[in-house]
Structure formats: C-alpha cells, structure tokens
Enzyme design. Structure first.
Site, PDB file in Angstrom:
ATOM      1  N   HIS A   1       0.830  -1.204   0.000  1.00  0.00           N
ATOM      2  CA  HIS A   1       0.000   0.000   0.000  1.00  0.00           C
ATOM      3  C   HIS A   1       0.868   1.260   0.000  1.00  0.00           C
ATOM      4  CE1 HIS A   1      -3.914  -1.945   0.769  1.00  0.00           C
ATOM      5  NE2 HIS A   1      -3.204  -2.807   1.482  1.00  0.00           N
TER       6      HIS A   1
ATOM      7  N   ALA B   1      -9.610   3.800   3.939  1.00  0.00           N
ATOM      8  CA  ALA B   1      -9.852   5.231   3.755  1.00  0.00           C
ATOM      9  C   ALA B   1     -11.091   5.544   2.924  1.00  0.00           C
ATOM     10  CB  ALA B   1      -8.634   5.879   3.092  1.00  0.00           C
TER      11      ALA B   1
END
Length: 304
Positions: A58, A110
């Site tokens: 990520h 998110a």
C-alpha cells in the site's frame, strides 16, 4: 462459481501466502463465501510476516504518484480531494513519524474518509503500543481486502466473467470508471427539532456478507457486517462518499448507522441503524437513505 487465480488475489491483498490460500480455497459460489474464506485465512493462517508483506503493497495515505494503483486512488479519493496544502503536508509528516515508530505504513480503510478524519485517526493511533497497532493495522487491511473482493465480484451486476484459464477477469470499469456521478448509496441527516441540517454526525455504511443467511430478528450474528466506508456529515448534513462510484451496486442487505450520541448526548437514541435491501433488479438504481432525527424520535425514507 468463481475460481480465483493467485494474481487476482494479489490485486486484493499483497500477501503471497494469503493469495495462495484464498486461490486454493476457490471456487466460490458467491461473494459471501469468498469473504468468509478471506477472513478465516487472514486471521488464522497468515502470520505477521504475511501481514507486513500486505501492508508494504500500500502507498502512504495521501500519495498521488502515478505508480499508485487505481483501487488505491479510489479508496483515497475522499481524503485526497479534501486535503488542503497544510493538511497534505501534515499527513506526510505524520506518515513518516508513524513509519519510524512502527516500521510499516499507516493502514486505514480510507474509503469515504476525508483528510482531516484520516489525520485525526493517524494521530490517535500513533499513541498505541506496537503490538496493539499491529493488530489494528491487520484489521484495517482486512477491511480493504473485503472491499476489493467485492469489487472483483461486483462487475456486471455482481456477475464476474471467467477467462479461459478459469480465473475472474474484469472489464475496465471494475478498475474505477463509471457512468454515475455519485456513489449508488448516499445519505443526509436533518435535525427536525431545529429544522436544519445536522452536521458532525459520524456515518458508517456496511454490507451483510452472509448472503445465504440474511439478517433477521432471529439471526443474532452481529459479526455478519462488512464495513464499506465511513464519513462525517458536513454543514449541509450530507455525508461524504461512503462507497466507490460503480455502475452496478452488489445486491444484498446494507446498513447505514449514525452516531447520534455525540450530536445529541441528551437524546434518547445513542445511535440509529437503518437496514435495507437492494434486489438484483435494482443494481443500477440510486439509493438515498436519509435520517430525520430529533432527540426523541427518528424516521427515514428512500429518496432520490
């Protein structure tokens, strides 16, 4: 039946051990079966090294370089679009502090979260002990994994196609393009006692993952929900983006929950949850599910 290849799963989760195990567990008759297998493998079969390998796949939250994958860009779209220059700089500084302390990138699901929300959560979790934060990061990675698995299954109205090699193949729209201009599910909150929008209310959107056993009064499995996104209502009472913008929303049961206790601490309801069903014939429609709230009553309806 959908058979996943290792390369399919690596798009979802960067742990090679997880990818191999989930691919070996396929084919799956439904998204629910895949989600249950993913949770079992991630929590029971993948070790700390596998967790760290997945984290490393990520980008840091707020990163906008061309190398960032389309899925990561989608998941961070609300944060990036709401970041001012000062917020972006502060995010970068706290990302660096977090990595120095814990040794891995700050993990957070998110989707639908604004830059201030992400920054506040980063600062809060920075105070954790390393073992606590490692487990918390693994839970966030699981949320992202579940979101991405849903994307694999959601293309063409949740009907994935199978290639000659037997694994799921997705058209380009699964990577993020859509004819919609907003997510399929939206909400807003109106304070009926004041006759004005209710700002500052935390909102969560979840999907029921056990499709073969729908939520009901008799079914008390409170762990059957998968988080899709969260946000806080703005000055107009509207939430931010709670899920990705896709042409076809996956059919099934959804739950929108509102944390009304912080907004009206003296009210009767500490929180409000609304459960509704999207049928297979409705996957291209829009679902606006508002909350009309007062300290001692609430109501809702399906709007447009």
């Amino acid at each position: 039946m959908a058979t996943l290849a290792v390369e399919d799963v690596l798009r979802v989760n960067g742990s090679r051990r997880f990818a191999a195990a989930l691919a070996a567990a396929s084919p799956f008759a439904s998204l629910a079966d895949a989600l249950l297998a993913a949770r079992r493998i991630w929590l029971n079969e993948v070790d700390v090294n596998g967790w760290l390998e997945a984290f490393a796949a990520h980008p840091a939250i707020g990163t906008t370089s061309p190398s960032v994958s389309k899925w990561s860009k989608e998941e961070q779209s609300a944060a990036i679009s709401t970041a001012t220059d000062s917020t972006a700089q502060e995010l970068a500084e706290w990302n660096a502090r977090y990595r120095d302390k814990f040794g891995f990138v700050f993990m957070i699901c998110a989707s639908g979260r604004t830059a201030p929300e992400v920054l506040a959560e980063l600062k809060r979790r920075y105070a954790n002990r390393p073992i606590v934060e490692l487990e918390g990061a693994a839970q966030e990675e699981l949320k992202i994994t579940e979101l991405r698995l849903a994307k694999l299954f959601s293309s063409e109205a949740a009907a994935p196609t199978t290639s000659a090699e037997g694994h799921i193949s997705q058209p380009d729209k699964a990577a993020g393009s859509s004819n919609r201009t907003r997510p399929p599910i939206t909400t807003h909150v109106l304070d009926t006692a004041l006759g004005s929008p209710a700002s500052g209310i935390e909102v969560h959107l979840e999907m029921w993952k056990a499709v073969s056993s729908p939520p009901s009064f008799e079914n008390k499995d409170f762990n059957g929900w998968t988080m899709l996104g969260s946000s806080i209502t703005n000055n107009d009472g509207r939430s931010g983006q709670l899920m990705d913008i896709v042409d076809n929303v996956a059919p099934g049961f959804y739950r929108i929950s509102f944390n009304t206790s912080k907004y009206a601490p003296s009210g009767f309801f500490p929180y409000v949850s609304i459960i509704f069903e999207i049928k297979k014939s409705q996957t291209t429609e829009h679902f606006h599910v508002p909350l009309l709230h007062s300290p001692f009553s609430f109501t809702t309806y399906r709007g447009s």
